[in-house]
Design a protein around this motif. Structure first.
Motif, PDB file in Angstrom:
ATOM      1  N   GLY A   1      -4.272 -61.753 -43.829  1.00  0.00           N
ATOM      2  CA  GLY A   1      -3.630 -60.527 -44.252  1.00  0.00           C
ATOM      3  C   GLY A   1      -4.566 -59.621 -45.030  1.00  0.00           C
ATOM      4  O   GLY A   1      -5.785 -59.825 -45.073  1.00  0.00           O
ATOM      5  N   LEU A   2      -3.975 -58.619 -45.653  1.00  0.00           N
ATOM      6  CA  LEU A   2      -4.714 -57.574 -46.350  1.00  0.00           C
ATOM      7  C   LEU A   2      -4.763 -57.859 -47.849  1.00  0.00           C
ATOM      8  O   LEU A   2      -3.754 -58.244 -48.447  1.00  0.00           O
TER       9      LEU A   2
ATOM     10  N   GLN B   1      -9.930 -57.873 -45.286  1.00  0.00           N
ATOM     11  CA  GLN B   1      -9.103 -58.713 -44.420  1.00  0.00           C
ATOM     12  C   GLN B   1      -9.978 -59.816 -43.843  1.00  0.00           C
ATOM     13  O   GLN B   1     -10.837 -59.557 -42.987  1.00  0.00           O
TER      14      GLN B   1
ATOM     15  N   TYR C   1     -12.358 -52.435 -45.613  1.00  0.00           N
ATOM     16  CA  TYR C   1     -11.901 -51.084 -45.318  1.00  0.00           C
ATOM     17  C   TYR C   1     -11.923 -50.226 -46.579  1.00  0.00           C
ATOM     18  O   TYR C   1     -11.567 -50.712 -47.668  1.00  0.00           O
TER      19      TYR C   1
ATOM     20  N   VAL D   1     -10.000 -52.357 -49.343  1.00  0.00           N
ATOM     21  CA  VAL D   1      -9.077 -53.401 -48.909  1.00  0.00           C
ATOM     22  C   VAL D   1      -9.849 -54.296 -47.949  1.00  0.00           C
ATOM     23  O   VAL D   1     -10.567 -53.786 -47.075  1.00  0.00           O
TER      24      VAL D   1
ATOM     25  N   TRP E   1      -6.026 -56.038 -51.457  1.00  0.00           N
ATOM     26  CA  TRP E   1      -6.557 -54.889 -52.182  1.00  0.00           C
ATOM     27  C   TRP E   1      -7.606 -55.362 -53.178  1.00  0.00           C
ATOM     28  O   TRP E   1      -7.383 -56.317 -53.929  1.00  0.00           O
TER      29      TRP E   1
ATOM     30  N   SER F   1      -9.604 -46.563 -52.354  1.00  0.00           N
ATOM     31  CA  SER F   1      -9.454 -48.005 -52.523  1.00  0.00           C
ATOM     32  C   SER F   1     -10.270 -48.741 -51.480  1.00  0.00           C
ATOM     33  O   SER F   1     -10.612 -48.190 -50.431  1.00  0.00           O
TER      34      SER F   1
ATOM     35  N   PHE G   1      -1.822 -45.980 -48.772  1.00  0.00           N
ATOM     36  CA  PHE G   1      -3.084 -45.585 -48.163  1.00  0.00           C
ATOM     37  C   PHE G   1      -2.856 -44.798 -46.880  1.00  0.00           C
ATOM     38  O   PHE G   1      -2.454 -45.363 -45.865  1.00  0.00           O
TER      39      PHE G   1
ATOM     40  N   TRP H   1      -9.806 -49.727 -56.867  1.00  0.00           N
ATOM     41  CA  TRP H   1      -9.943 -48.330 -56.487  1.00  0.00           C
ATOM     42  C   TRP H   1     -10.791 -47.563 -57.493  1.00  0.00           C
ATOM     43  O   TRP H   1     -11.020 -48.015 -58.622  1.00  0.00           O
TER      44      TRP H   1
ATOM     45  N   TRP I   1      -7.659 -44.361 -43.388  1.00  0.00           N
ATOM     46  CA  TRP I   1      -8.486 -45.570 -43.465  1.00  0.00           C
ATOM     47  C   TRP I   1      -9.806 -45.363 -42.734  1.00  0.00           C
ATOM     48  O   TRP I   1      -9.858 -44.653 -41.719  1.00  0.00           O
ATOM     49  N   GLY I   2     -10.843 -46.025 -43.225  1.00  0.00           N
ATOM     50  CA  GLY I   2     -12.074 -46.117 -42.465  1.00  0.00           C
ATOM     51  C   GLY I   2     -11.902 -47.098 -41.312  1.00  0.00           C
ATOM     52  O   GLY I   2     -10.862 -47.758 -41.186  1.00  0.00           O
TER      53      GLY I   2
END
Lengths: 107, 119
Positions: free
Chosen positions: B44-45, B39, B95, B37, B47, B35, B106, B50, B109-110
């Motif tokens: 906030g985050l 910010q 991300y 995501v 999505w 996925s 998730f 994916w 994460w990268g």
């Protein structure tokens, strides 16, 4: 879309305090809920999934509960490294959505 | 251990396109979904969608449909996210993150890629 609402938006707490953050979904999400911790400048980190399952390596002072539309994250005894922003996220249905975040600050 | 390494920061003019890469290691690339995501600053985050590396199937957030394309290169275990017609409100850290198929939580994460859309 499933809207996720966290409360409070921020809180101040002392070391050793018990902290509870709530997350309410706009519809039932059948325990498909995860919690993340994010520190400044870093990627989020998975804490719990399926409402109450602790991710590997996460301290046991973190716990989760809930059902239907209402969920909680509890930190049993706040530690210095726990000051961060916490997000809930539903993965019951796409688009997967996050709460707006709860900032936990030092009192 | 699972590692996701993303490409570096980008500065683009509004209307341009950006393509962010995410190189995976430490697991079988085709066994997990990826996925994206984002910010926005101090926000906030969100999505974005994916992709399943095993078959290339995608699921995009409706608000980005038509502007976003997610792809993978299984020969290099790399995922890509291209966002077109950039606007100033696309300025964000992007991300990549792994998840097991349709279980959309998730677990890795990268490090994030800052994309700035500014004239």
């Amino acid at each position: 879309d499933f809207q996720m609402t966290q409360s409070p938006s921020s809180l101040s707490a002392s070391l050793g305090d018990r902290v509870t953050i709530t997350c309410r979904a706009s519809q039932g999400i059948s325990n498909s809920l995860a919690w993340y911790q994010q520190k400044p400048g870093k990627a989020p980190k998975l804490l719990l999934y399926a409402t109450s399952r602790l991710e590997s390596g996460v301290p046991s002072r973190f716990s989760g509960s809930g059902s239907g539309t209402d969920y909680t994250l509890t930190i049993s005894s706040l530690q210095p490294e726990d000051f961060a922003i916490y997000y809930c996220q539903q993965y019951y249905s796409t688009p997967w959505t996050f709460g707006q975040g709860t900032k936990v600050e030092i009192k | 251990q699972v590692q996701l390494v993303q490409s570096g920061a980008e500065v683009k003019k509004p209307g341009a396109s950006v393509k962010v890469s995410c190189k995976a290691s430490g697991y079988t690339f085709t066994n997990y979904g990826i996925s994206w995501v984002r910010q926005a600053p101090e926000q906030g985050l969100e999505w974005m969608g994916w992709i399943s590396p095993s078959n290339g199937n995608t699921n995009y957030a409706q608000n980005l449909q038509g502007r976003v394309t997610m792809t993978t290169d299984t020969s290099t275990s790399t995922a890509y996210m291209e966002l077109r017609s950039l606007r100033s409100d696309d300025t964000a850290v992007y991300y990549c993150a792994t998840h097991y198929s349709h279980l959309g939580y998730f677990d890795s994460w990268g490090q994030g890629t800052l994309v700035t859309a500014s004239s």
